[in-house]
Write a protein that holds these residues in place. Structure first.
Motif, mmCIF file in Angstrom:
data_model
loop_
_atom_site.group_PDB
_atom_site.id
_atom_site.type_symbol
_atom_site.label_atom_id
_atom_site.label_comp_id
_atom_site.label_asym_id
_atom_site.label_seq_id
_atom_site.Cartn_x
_atom_site.Cartn_y
_atom_site.Cartn_z
ATOM 1 N N GLN A 13 27.695 23.538 -17.264
ATOM 2 C CA GLN A 13 28.355 24.838 -17.263
ATOM 3 C C GLN A 13 29.580 24.825 -16.359
ATOM 4 O O GLN A 13 29.655 24.058 -15.394
ATOM 5 C CB GLN A 13 27.384 25.924 -16.811
ATOM 6 C CG GLN A 13 26.214 26.119 -17.761
ATOM 7 C CD GLN A 13 25.263 27.201 -17.284
ATOM 8 O OE1 GLN A 13 25.490 27.856 -16.267
ATOM 9 N NE2 GLN A 13 24.181 27.403 -18.028
ATOM 10 N N LEU A 14 30.539 25.682 -16.694
ATOM 11 C CA LEU A 14 31.763 25.825 -15.911
ATOM 12 C C LEU A 14 31.871 27.257 -15.400
ATOM 13 O O LEU A 14 31.455 28.194 -16.082
ATOM 14 C CB LEU A 14 32.990 25.503 -16.776
ATOM 15 C CG LEU A 14 33.083 24.097 -17.364
ATOM 16 C CD1 LEU A 14 34.305 24.003 -18.273
ATOM 17 C CD2 LEU A 14 33.151 23.055 -16.275
ATOM 18 N N PRO A 15 32.457 27.452 -14.225
ATOM 19 C CA PRO A 15 32.666 28.810 -13.707
ATOM 20 C C PRO A 15 33.838 29.487 -14.405
ATOM 21 O O PRO A 15 34.733 28.822 -14.930
ATOM 22 C CB PRO A 15 32.959 28.571 -12.228
ATOM 23 C CG PRO A 15 33.566 27.205 -12.188
ATOM 24 C CD PRO A 15 32.865 26.415 -13.257
ATOM 25 N N PHE A 16 33.845 30.801 -14.400
ATOM 26 C CA PHE A 16 34.923 31.560 -15.033
ATOM 27 C C PHE A 16 36.147 31.701 -14.129
ATOM 28 O O PHE A 16 37.276 31.624 -14.590
ATOM 29 C CB PHE A 16 34.435 32.956 -15.419
ATOM 30 C CG PHE A 16 33.600 32.988 -16.664
ATOM 31 C CD1 PHE A 16 34.190 32.984 -17.920
ATOM 32 C CD2 PHE A 16 32.217 33.013 -16.588
ATOM 33 C CE1 PHE A 16 33.429 33.007 -19.081
ATOM 34 C CE2 PHE A 16 31.440 33.043 -17.730
ATOM 35 C CZ PHE A 16 32.041 33.039 -18.983
ATOM 36 N N THR A 17 35.933 31.939 -12.843
ATOM 37 C CA THR A 17 37.048 32.347 -11.988
ATOM 38 C C THR A 17 37.916 31.208 -11.490
ATOM 39 O O THR A 17 39.105 31.412 -11.241
ATOM 40 C CB THR A 17 36.516 33.118 -10.761
ATOM 41 O OG1 THR A 17 35.566 32.285 -10.065
ATOM 42 C CG2 THR A 17 35.836 34.411 -11.187
ATOM 43 N N ARG B 53 30.714 41.544 -14.431
ATOM 44 C CA ARG B 53 29.721 42.209 -13.581
ATOM 45 C C ARG B 53 29.052 41.189 -12.668
ATOM 46 O O ARG B 53 28.431 41.541 -11.669
ATOM 47 C CB ARG B 53 28.663 42.894 -14.455
ATOM 48 C CG ARG B 53 29.202 44.027 -15.315
ATOM 49 C CD ARG B 53 28.052 44.797 -15.941
ATOM 50 N NE ARG B 53 28.532 45.740 -16.935
ATOM 51 C CZ ARG B 53 28.420 45.584 -18.255
ATOM 52 N NH1 ARG B 53 27.804 44.496 -18.734
ATOM 53 N NH2 ARG B 53 28.880 46.488 -19.092
ATOM 54 N N PHE B 54 29.168 39.914 -13.061
ATOM 55 C CA PHE B 54 28.623 38.803 -12.273
ATOM 56 C C PHE B 54 27.147 39.009 -11.932
ATOM 57 O O PHE B 54 26.725 38.824 -10.796
ATOM 58 C CB PHE B 54 29.439 38.597 -11.000
ATOM 59 C CG PHE B 54 30.808 38.046 -11.262
ATOM 60 C CD1 PHE B 54 30.980 36.772 -11.786
ATOM 61 C CD2 PHE B 54 31.929 38.810 -11.013
ATOM 62 C CE1 PHE B 54 32.247 36.279 -12.052
ATOM 63 C CE2 PHE B 54 33.207 38.319 -11.267
ATOM 64 C CZ PHE B 54 33.360 37.042 -11.786
ATOM 65 N N GLU C 199 31.397 30.024 -8.538
ATOM 66 C CA GLU C 199 32.398 31.077 -8.706
ATOM 67 C C GLU C 199 33.069 31.390 -7.367
ATOM 68 O O GLU C 199 32.469 31.248 -6.302
ATOM 69 C CB GLU C 199 31.757 32.359 -9.255
ATOM 70 C CG GLU C 199 31.159 32.242 -10.642
ATOM 71 C CD GLU C 199 32.185 32.132 -11.752
ATOM 72 O OE1 GLU C 199 33.401 32.087 -11.464
ATOM 73 O OE2 GLU C 199 31.758 32.071 -12.918
ATOM 74 N N SER C 200 34.311 31.838 -7.442
ATOM 75 C CA SER C 200 35.044 32.194 -6.232
ATOM 76 C C SER C 200 34.555 33.542 -5.696
ATOM 77 O O SER C 200 34.703 34.572 -6.350
ATOM 78 C CB SER C 200 36.545 32.282 -6.534
ATOM 79 O OG SER C 200 37.238 32.921 -5.491
ATOM 80 N N ARG C 201 33.990 33.536 -4.517
ATOM 81 C CA ARG C 201 33.523 34.783 -3.907
ATOM 82 C C ARG C 201 34.695 35.726 -3.659
ATOM 83 O O ARG C 201 34.575 36.939 -3.864
ATOM 84 C CB ARG C 201 32.809 34.464 -2.586
ATOM 85 C CG ARG C 201 32.297 35.675 -1.839
ATOM 86 C CD ARG C 201 31.232 36.408 -2.628
ATOM 87 N NE ARG C 201 30.095 35.557 -2.955
ATOM 88 C CZ ARG C 201 29.045 35.975 -3.652
ATOM 89 N NH1 ARG C 201 29.024 37.217 -4.124
ATOM 90 N NH2 ARG C 201 28.049 35.153 -3.920
ATOM 91 N N GLU C 202 35.825 35.164 -3.292
ATOM 92 C CA GLU C 202 37.002 35.991 -3.034
ATOM 93 C C GLU C 202 37.434 36.752 -4.288
ATOM 94 O O GLU C 202 37.684 37.957 -4.247
ATOM 95 C CB GLU C 202 38.161 35.121 -2.537
ATOM 96 C CG GLU C 202 39.444 35.902 -2.313
ATOM 97 C CD GLU C 202 40.653 35.006 -2.077
ATOM 98 O OE1 GLU C 202 41.748 35.542 -1.851
ATOM 99 O OE2 GLU C 202 40.491 33.773 -2.137
#
Length: 283
Positions: free
Chosen positions: A150-154, A176-177, A184-187
């Motif tokens: 899987q890949l992250p979106f952000t 909505r995460f 994923e980037s928390r920022e």
């Protein structure tokens, strides 16, 4: 044996058959199975996989081709599984079909790219690598991601492209995460305004970019494949940041990915994938 009643042939299993198996049919299925496992592939590779004599293998491949279960590319001299073979699977879905269509196009493109590249689809609101050449690329990057990863979106170029070109319903649901990818980037997750600006810029540009945000040593681009107004998959490229700049990616590699995307879109439309295309928000 009673006249008119076929003799039951029994093998090593408990399953009884009325007639002996048709050897030629078994060989055709064996060739199709090999093609599905290693294709797109040339005659020699398929023959080695099956162990069937080369002349017989070619005859079986051409039989499959004439029936629509295989295709042949004269340029690369490779066979691939045909669209008609999809009808044999009760588990068929649109993601499977677009990956089958995109596979031969990307196989040809990868000869020019050199760097690792993926075909990525969305399954259950997650980005999943469906096809990759990471192990066979001429140039390498440190990667532990193969098919099914899987890949992250952000922070991935592919994820950003997906957010930019998916439906509003899909995008809002994902953002909505509720099930965030661990990387994923928390920022960006906590700064919706900044994330929305990034998505808008990606949409304006026409493709996703990232440099050092996913992995410090990597940069990359992601290009959408849209059929019948529906985002079907994304194509990407991953390069070493110390070897290729973002400007080089945009100038040298993005146009090649976009050209491949247009070809995949055209082939998918001809195959009827655009007919009755479902809303991507279902996936």
């Amino acid at each position: 044996m009673t006249r008119g009643k076929p003799q039951i042939a029994r093998g090593k299993t408990d399953t009884a058959t009325v007639y002996q198996p048709v050897t030629a049919s078994l060989r055709v299925l064996e060739v199709l199975e090999a093609l599905n496992a290693i294709g797109p592939a040339g005659l020699t590779a398929i023959q080695k996989r099956t162990g069937i004599p080369k002349a017989t293998t070619l005859r079986m491949l051409e039989t499959l081709q004439s029936a629509g279960f295989a295709t042949y590319d004269p340029g690369s001299r490779e066979f691939a599984v045909g669209i008609r073979a999809l009808a044999l699977s009760t588990g068929y879905n649109a993601e499977d079909e677009i990956v089958m269509i995109a596979g031969p196009v990307m196989a040809e493109l990868r000869k020019s790219l050199g760097w690792p590249s993926d075909i990525v689809v969305s399954q259950n609101d997650q980005l999943v690598i469906a096809n990759t050449n990471a192990r066979d690329a001429v140039f390498s990057v440190v990667r532990r991601r193969g098919p099914g990863s899987q890949l992250p979106f952000t922070i991935s170029a592919t994820g950003r492209a997906w957010l930019a070109f998916a439906t509003d319903a899909f995008r809002q649901r994902v953002l909505r995460f509720e099930r965030p990818h661990p990387e994923e980037s928390r920022e960006l997750m906590e700064n919706r305004e900044k994330l929305e600006a990034l998505i808008a810029e990606t949409r304006r540009r026409g493709y996703g970019l990232q440099s050092g945000e996913f992995f410090d040593t990597e940069a990359g681009a992601g290009v959408p494949v849209i059929v019948g107004g529906v985002l079907r998959c994304c194509l990407n490229i991953i390069v070493a940041r110390n070897a290729v700049t973002l400007e080089q990616i945009e100038r040298q590699y993005v146009p090649l990915l976009q050209e491949a995307a247009r070809e995949i879109e055209a082939r998918a439309a001809r195959a009827g994938l655009a007919i009755g295309a479902p809303d991507i928000s279902r996936y």
